[in-house]
Write an enzyme that holds these catalytic residues in place. Sequence first.
Site, short mmCIF file in Angstrom:
data_model
loop_
_atom_site.label_atom_id
_atom_site.label_comp_id
_atom_site.label_asym_id
_atom_site.label_seq_id
_atom_site.Cartn_x
_atom_site.Cartn_y
_atom_site.Cartn_z
N CYS A 134 -2.12 -2.25 -2.90
CA CYS A 134 -2.22 -3.31 -3.91
C CYS A 134 -3.25 -4.36 -3.51
O CYS A 134 -2.98 -5.18 -2.63
CB CYS A 134 -0.84 -3.95 -4.12
SG CYS A 134 -0.88 -5.37 -5.21
N CYS A 137 -2.17 -8.00 -4.30
CA CYS A 137 -1.14 -8.54 -3.41
C CYS A 137 -1.72 -8.89 -2.04
O CYS A 137 -1.37 -9.92 -1.46
CB CYS A 137 -0.02 -7.53 -3.17
SG CYS A 137 0.50 -6.61 -4.61
N ASP A 138 -2.58 -8.03 -1.50
CA ASP A 138 -2.95 -8.15 -0.08
C ASP A 138 -4.41 -8.45 0.20
O ASP A 138 -4.78 -8.70 1.36
CB ASP A 138 -2.56 -6.85 0.65
CG ASP A 138 -1.07 -6.55 0.55
OD1 ASP A 138 -0.29 -7.53 0.53
OD2 ASP A 138 -0.69 -5.38 0.47
#
Length: 310
Positions: A134, A137-138
């Site tokens: 992701c 997200c990261d």
Amino acid sequence: MERIYDLIIIGAGPAGLSAGIYAGRSKLDTLIVEKEKDGGQIVITSEIENYPGSIEGETGPSLIERMVHQAEHFGTAKVYDTIVNVELEGEVKKITGKRGEYLAKTVILATGAFPRPIGCPGEKKLVGKGVSYCATCDGALFEDMEIYVIGGGDAAVEEALYLTRFARKVTIIHRRDELRAAKSIQEKAFANPKIAFLWDTVITELKGDGLLESMVVKHVKSGEETEIFAPEEDGAFGVFVFVGFVPLSSLFENKVKMDSGYILTDDEMKTNILGVFAAGDVRKKSLRQVVTAVSDGAIAATQAEKYITQ
Ligand code: NAP
């Protein structure tokens, strides 16, 4: 007497939410059951450019937030529960979750799919420690560091472009010498000075004690293996995997007809079981996009209503 819903929708991704909007608007007593987080895979998508009418800078989470609001507005209820069993035969379908049991006249299976792992040694233990599925997200964790993106499809190339916002260099590792992604997306990647390519290459091992420290890559034509280490000044690097998806359908095995894990339906989203429909990425189809998922959901809910009225 236990409540019998008109319709239970399993999964709150774009397909399930669209079904929820249509069913709620048709005044069906509807419940959406979602395992953990609304939105499914689309919430890990950083930018949505091709959903008709999407606003500039539209992200997966922003689009889903509006869909959730719309479904709630039409009176569709939602619970968070992990379904462990489904009994789909007969007039009343029984859906069993860890937290409760739910009955309905009709069911829409909209469980979607999850990111496929590379499947090499070291991958599992390094998830969240350098390995990610992701970018939204990261990505920010790799500010001014090096990132490798695995895959050659739309997701890999789009997310590689997104990751150039953070990383000083993004290298796309692809198992062939030609990308699968749409030409327009490819052009953007080829024109981006921060993006490099490692062609005909696969990862055979990810290594690290705590954080991801190195990886072994293999040239598929020559068979030559090379170990790539994190730059000394960084001490770590990121590997973002976008090699397709696996349908989330094991719960329905031997209950509805499937092909390679994808649920078979007709054009009206009907499975082989009366009153049971499927929508979105869990269904066998040729184009898995938000626009086709929401279309499936709308058709499935309309057919569920027809089934109930008849
Ligand atoms: P995809 O189109 O199936 O591409 C998967 C990529 O991963 C392919 O390049 C494939 O290589 C590679 N791959 C598969 N298994 C591998 C393995 N074990 N090791 C290394 N590489 C592997 O998947 P996706 O990019 O996730 O997209 C899924 C669907 O969503 C597609 O229909 C796509 O069009 C859609 N999507 C659309 C957009 C958009 O329109 N903006 C954005 C994201 C996704 P090969 O090419 O050699 O098969």
